[in-house]
Design an enzyme around this catalytic site. Structure first.
Site, PDB file in Angstrom:
ATOM      1  N   SER A  36       0.813  -1.215   0.000  1.00 33.45           N
ATOM      2  CA  SER A  36       0.000   0.000   0.000  1.00 33.45           C
ATOM      3  C   SER A  36       0.851   1.271   0.000  1.00 33.45           C
ATOM      4  O   SER A  36       1.836   1.376   0.728  1.00 33.45           O
ATOM      5  CB  SER A  36      -0.889  -0.005   1.237  1.00 33.45           C
ATOM      6  OG  SER A  36      -1.586   1.205   1.324  1.00 33.45           O
ATOM      7  N   GLY A  61      -3.746   3.834   1.074  1.00 36.24           N
ATOM      8  CA  GLY A  61      -4.746   3.913   2.133  1.00 36.24           C
ATOM      9  C   GLY A  61      -5.906   4.846   1.796  1.00 36.24           C
ATOM     10  O   GLY A  61      -5.679   5.934   1.275  1.00 36.24           O
ATOM     11  N   LEU A  88      -0.802   9.889   4.421  1.00 39.06           N
ATOM     12  CA  LEU A  88      -2.027   9.248   3.922  1.00 39.06           C
ATOM     13  C   LEU A  88      -2.933  10.166   3.129  1.00 39.06           C
ATOM     14  O   LEU A  88      -4.162  10.098   3.240  1.00 39.06           O
ATOM     15  CB  LEU A  88      -2.788   8.604   5.092  1.00 39.06           C
ATOM     16  CG  LEU A  88      -2.102   7.352   5.633  1.00 39.06           C
ATOM     17  CD1 LEU A  88      -2.508   7.057   7.056  1.00 39.06           C
ATOM     18  CD2 LEU A  88      -2.374   6.153   4.740  1.00 39.06           C
ATOM     19  N   ASN A 141      -5.169  -0.543   8.154  1.00 35.75           N
ATOM     20  CA  ASN A 141      -3.886   0.081   8.484  1.00 35.75           C
ATOM     21  C   ASN A 141      -4.001   0.699   9.871  1.00 35.75           C
ATOM     22  O   ASN A 141      -4.541   1.790  10.024  1.00 35.75           O
ATOM     23  CB  ASN A 141      -3.574   1.138   7.416  1.00 35.75           C
ATOM     24  CG  ASN A 141      -2.324   1.924   7.729  1.00 35.75           C
ATOM     25  OD1 ASN A 141      -1.616   1.630   8.696  1.00 35.75           O
ATOM     26  ND2 ASN A 141      -2.053   2.918   6.921  1.00 35.75           N
ATOM     27  N   CYS A 144      -2.238   4.493  11.846  1.00 35.68           N
ATOM     28  CA  CYS A 144      -2.624   5.906  11.861  1.00 35.68           C
ATOM     29  C   CYS A 144      -2.689   6.392  13.299  1.00 35.68           C
ATOM     30  O   CYS A 144      -3.058   5.645  14.198  1.00 35.68           O
ATOM     31  CB  CYS A 144      -4.007   6.116  11.263  1.00 35.68           C
ATOM     32  SG  CYS A 144      -4.257   5.256   9.738  1.00 35.68           S
ATOM     33  N   ASN A 207       4.686  -2.537   8.390  1.00 33.94           N
ATOM     34  CA  ASN A 207       4.593  -1.157   7.936  1.00 33.94           C
ATOM     35  C   ASN A 207       5.976  -0.524   8.159  1.00 33.94           C
ATOM     36  O   ASN A 207       6.917  -1.212   8.559  1.00 33.94           O
ATOM     37  CB  ASN A 207       3.504  -0.422   8.728  1.00 33.94           C
ATOM     38  CG  ASN A 207       2.846   0.660   7.897  1.00 33.94           C
ATOM     39  OD1 ASN A 207       3.528   1.405   7.201  1.00 33.94           O
ATOM     40  ND2 ASN A 207       1.539   0.759   7.969  1.00 33.94           N
ATOM     41  N   GLY A 232      12.230  -0.003   2.462  1.00 35.23           N
ATOM     42  CA  GLY A 232      13.266  -0.382   1.510  1.00 35.23           C
ATOM     43  C   GLY A 232      14.202  -1.455   2.048  1.00 35.23           C
ATOM     44  O   GLY A 232      14.042  -1.921   3.177  1.00 35.23           O
TER      45      GLY A 232
HETATM   46  C1  LIG Z   1       5.680   6.386   0.025  1.00 36.26           C
HETATM   47  C2  LIG Z   1       5.069   5.307   0.872  1.00 36.26           C
HETATM   48  C3  LIG Z   1       3.707   5.372   1.186  1.00 36.26           C
HETATM   49  C4  LIG Z   1       3.111   4.394   1.977  1.00 36.26           C
HETATM   50  N1  LIG Z   1       1.772   4.470   2.247  1.00 36.26           N
HETATM   51  C5  LIG Z   1       1.174   3.499   2.985  1.00 36.26           C
HETATM   52  C6  LIG Z   1      -0.239   3.510   3.220  1.00 36.26           C
HETATM   53  O1  LIG Z   1      -0.983   4.352   2.704  1.00 36.26           O
HETATM   54  N2  LIG Z   1      -0.761   2.534   4.010  1.00 36.26           N
HETATM   55  C7  LIG Z   1       0.006   1.540   4.551  1.00 36.26           C
HETATM   56  O2  LIG Z   1      -0.515   0.685   5.254  1.00 36.26           O
HETATM   57  N3  LIG Z   1       1.335   1.490   4.323  1.00 36.26           N
HETATM   58  C8  LIG Z   1       1.937   2.436   3.553  1.00 36.26           C
HETATM   59  N4  LIG Z   1       3.294   2.365   3.303  1.00 36.26           N
HETATM   60  C9  LIG Z   1       4.082   1.243   3.846  1.00 36.26           C
HETATM   61  C10 LIG Z   1       4.268   0.123   2.808  1.00 36.26           C
HETATM   62  O3  LIG Z   1       3.031  -0.395   2.394  1.00 36.26           O
HETATM   63  C11 LIG Z   1       5.141  -1.006   3.360  1.00 36.26           C
HETATM   64  O4  LIG Z   1       4.501  -1.559   4.479  1.00 36.26           O
HETATM   65  C12 LIG Z   1       6.520  -0.544   3.774  1.00 36.26           C
HETATM   66  O5  LIG Z   1       6.996   0.444   2.898  1.00 36.26           O
HETATM   67  C13 LIG Z   1       7.538  -1.677   3.835  1.00 36.26           C
HETATM   68  O6  LIG Z   1       7.715  -2.296   2.581  1.00 36.26           O
HETATM   69  P1  LIG Z   1       8.874  -1.886   1.524  1.00 36.26           P
HETATM   70  O7  LIG Z   1      10.140  -1.830   2.297  1.00 36.26           O
HETATM   71  O8  LIG Z   1       8.841  -2.970   0.499  1.00 36.26           O
HETATM   72  O9  LIG Z   1       8.487  -0.573   0.980  1.00 36.26           O
HETATM   73  C14 LIG Z   1       3.905   3.324   2.489  1.00 36.26           C
HETATM   74  C15 LIG Z   1       5.268   3.255   2.161  1.00 36.26           C
HETATM   75  C16 LIG Z   1       5.852   4.215   1.364  1.00 36.26           C
HETATM   76  C17 LIG Z   1       7.309   4.100   1.022  1.00 36.26           C
END
Ligand SMILES: Cc1cc2nc3c(=O)[nH]c(=O)nc-3n(C[C@H](O)[C@H](O)[C@H](O)COP(=O)(O)O)c2cc1C
Ligand SMILES: Cc1cc2nc3c(=O)[nH]c(=O)nc-3n(C[C@H](O)[C@H](O)[C@H](O)COP(=O)(O)OP(=O)(O)OC[C@H]3O[C@@H](n4cnc5c(N)ncnc54)[C@H](O)[C@@H]3O)c2cc1C
Ligand code: FES
Lengths: 316, 262
Positions: A36, A61, A88, A141, A144, A207, A232
């Protein structure tokens, strides 16, 4: 297992049949989904990648009304990762259902909707609407800030998590409820067990990890909220450890994520106990990351003689 | 149509210690590129995970070549400067909405530093596309120091009257680009501007006070660069209120009066 393989071969779709996974009754054609917030509502990536190749798309989200989000800057690169403080920003659930769901439905992939709120009532409101929408699963999620309780995230406090999950579950009579956990806790297994007990059908994690940046010349924190979420490759070992711990603690399926960039990363998460995985920040580095990861998973299976991806889930 | 493709470096050039130019062979992106749009440059270095947004400085649609000009601002651009001819980079583009030409007879380009390259692209595009319209373009380009000067000769080769300034007077007129514009006797129908935030704000305010239409190319930190992550927010007026729009997808070029200037 061999039976599956033969059946699949007869049907001429070897790979597809062997990659199928099931999360709380939702069958995904393969275990690769998007995390997400990193994939918008799919539109932008549809120009670069084939969305039909994704097991599922988890969208940015959505809240019951439009949220403006945080002022810039919102993102910053770190060594092997990035910080984000998007806050968000989203157009609200009604707009999402009307404008984005029909677009996503054109693709042969499952729609997972990340839902957020600032109070239990806001979560209930968004879940009530998503229950009637043409989507496949809700991902709650709970990272928040809970505005009515002074801004502490629901996901950091077992009691608050329990309440928001239980109440959201009541509204979601027609869709499975996946709960997304925050890694910013001392005991991830405890939160996982709590949300399972409160009625979660699946768990996703992690997250972002809470991080920080200081501008040493201006002597300030560039992000308005001071802290921002780290994602990342830099967070992968932490995420993997938490998926493993949660897998040992609960019976419900897990969607694992946190730094997944290659097929090998994805396999690690599945071996730690994830029934499927989500790709987040890696999409920024390569808009076709999901396809690439899927291809690498298939290659790994071929080489290792794994006939059904479900075989390896939680094998470690 | 936006594309994500491999592009081979066909030539590299060091303009000064700080500024480099790179030509990339990518016919599919070149053919649909418009003035003021940008590219995502994907670096294949493990620790650098975000694409670098760089404006298109020049396009040769016949040869299928895109040129970019960049300032060494940190580790990504420093790495880019080490890449040899023949090296293949992944790029995405053309991205964003660039400058719009609406029958203007006179256009002023006001640029600062590494904001100048997309203005060169705009001048060349307008003059090339509408050779019969007799559009007069003048360029006012300002730099911190002689080290950062770029594209002066190229503007002149287009037949664009060019006034060049440096903050410290090390080259050209001592002062800044907006002052050079104010001191010149030129009444444009439109200003295209790109450069540091303070300069953009000053140009936008001047244009609004004097009822000159003005298009500003904004900059913000980006995540995806393609419109998916809402990382590159910029506050845009919405009645009495404002809303956050995306620099990478709704911009980078906005009308001066749309932007909620800080
Ligand atoms: C720019 C950005 C926006 C994100 N927005 C949301 C979100 O709206 N809701 C949510 O549950 N997680 C959000 N996340 C978290 C990601 O869904 C994920 O859980 C987290 O980045 C770890 O995975 P990754 O290392 O592969 O990015 C966001 C992450 C990033 C980088
Ligand atoms: C639409 C747009 C067009 C641009 N066009 C050009 C151009 O034509 N030529 C040019 O030299 N520069 C341009 N820039 C700025 C350029 O993107 C940054 O200088 C570059 O990303 C710095 O990368 P780095 O790895 O060298 O620096 P680092 O500081 O090591 O980069 C770390 C991170 O911060 C980001 N970042 C750093 N500075 C900036 C900045 N000023 N704006 C946005 N992100 C930044 C990087 O992309 C990276 O994610 C443009 C920026 C935008 C938003
Ligand atoms: S950088 Fe991701 S939306 Fe603009």
């Amino acid at each position: 297992m061999m039976e599956n393989l033969q059946k699949a071969r007869r049907n001429g779709d070897t790979k597809q049949a062997l990659l199928k996974v099931n999360i709380a009754g939702v069958e995904l054609a393969n275990p690769v989904t998007t995390a997400s917030g990193t994939f918008g509502y799919g539109r932008e990536y549809s120009m670069f990648a084939d969305l039909n190749k994704l097991g599922g798309i988890c969208v940015k989200g959505v809240s019951n009304v439009e949220w403006k989000g945080n002022p810039p800057p919102r993102v910053m690169e770190t060594y092997g990762g990035m910080l984000n403080s998007v806050g968000l920003q989203n157009p609200g659930v009604d707009y999402f259902i009307e404008k984005e769901v029909p677009f996503l439905r054109r693709y042969n992939t499952k729609i997972i909707v990340n839902a957020c709120g600032h109070s239990v009532a806001e979560y209930e409101a968004v879940c009530e609407k998503l229950n009637e929408a043409d989507i496949d699963m809700v991902e709650l999620n709970i990272s928040c800030p809970n505005i009515s309780e002074g801004g502490k995230a629901f996901g950091l406090d077992p009691e608050a998590a329990k309440e928001v999950v239980a109440k959201s579950k009541i509204k979601l009579t027609k869709k499975p409820l996946m709960v997304k956990l925050s890694p910013n806790v001392t005991d991830i297994a405890l939160i996982a067990k709590t949300v399972e007990g409160a009625g979660a059908d699946a768990i996703s994690l992690i997250n972002t990890l809470l991080g920080m940046k200081i501008d040493i010349y201006k002597k300030t924190t560039p992000f308005k909220n001071k802290f921002a979420g780290l994602s990342g490759p830099a967070i992968k070992p932490v995420a993997l450890r938490m998926v493993y711990q949660v897998h040992k603690a609960v019976k419900i399926p897990i969607l694992g994520m946190g730094g997944i960039t290659t097929g090998e990363d994805a396999i690690e998460f599945m071996m730690a106990g994830a029934a499927a995985i989500a790709v987040g920040t890696a999409n920024f580095r390569n808009p076709r990351a999901c396809e690439q990861i899927l291809k690498e998973i298939e290659e790994f299976m071929d080489k290792q003689g794994i006939s059904d991806i479900n075989e390896i889930v939680g094998i470690v | 149509m936006k594309k994500y493709l491999e592009a081979a470096i066909t030539s590299t050039q060091k303009i000064s210690d700080k500024i480099y130019k790179m030509d990339l062979s990518c016919p599919e992106i070149a053919k649909s590129s418009e003035m003021g749009q940008f590219l995502n440059i994907y670096l294949d270095k493990g620790e650098m995970i975000l694409p670098r947004p760089i404006s298109i400085q020049d396009v040769d649609k016949d040869k299928g070549v895109l040129s970019i000009m960049y300032l060494i601002a940190g580790k990504g651009t420093a790495y880019m400067a080490t890449l040899p001819v023949g090296y293949k980079l992944n790029i995405a583009g053309p991205l964003g909405n660039g400058f719009v030409y609406k029958n203007y007879k006179k256009i002023a380009l006001i640029g600062g530093g590494i904001g100048v390259p997309p203005l060169y692209c705009a001048a060349k595009a307008v003059l090339g596309k509408y050779p019969d319209l007799d559009v007069e373009i003048r360029a006012y380009i300002g730099f911190r120091d002689i080290e950062f000067v770029n594209l002066e000769g190229e503007f002149k080769a287009l037949g664009v009257k060019t006034l060049l300034t440096t903050d410290n007077g090390s080259y050209g007129i001592k002062g800044n680009a907006l002052e050079a514009f104010k001191n010149d006797d030129f009444a444009p129908d439109c200003i295209y501007t790109c450069g540091p935030y303070g300069m953009l704000r000053a140009v936008a305010n001047y244009a609004m006070d004097n009822n000159i239409s003005c298009q500003v190319s904004m900059e913000e930190r980006m995540g995806c660069g393609i419109g998916a992550c809402v990382g590159c927010a910029i506050a845009i007026k919405k009645g009495e209120d404002f809303t956050f729009k995306k620099v990478c997808k709704d911009g980078p070029v906005f009308e001066a009066q749309e932007v909620l200037w800080q």
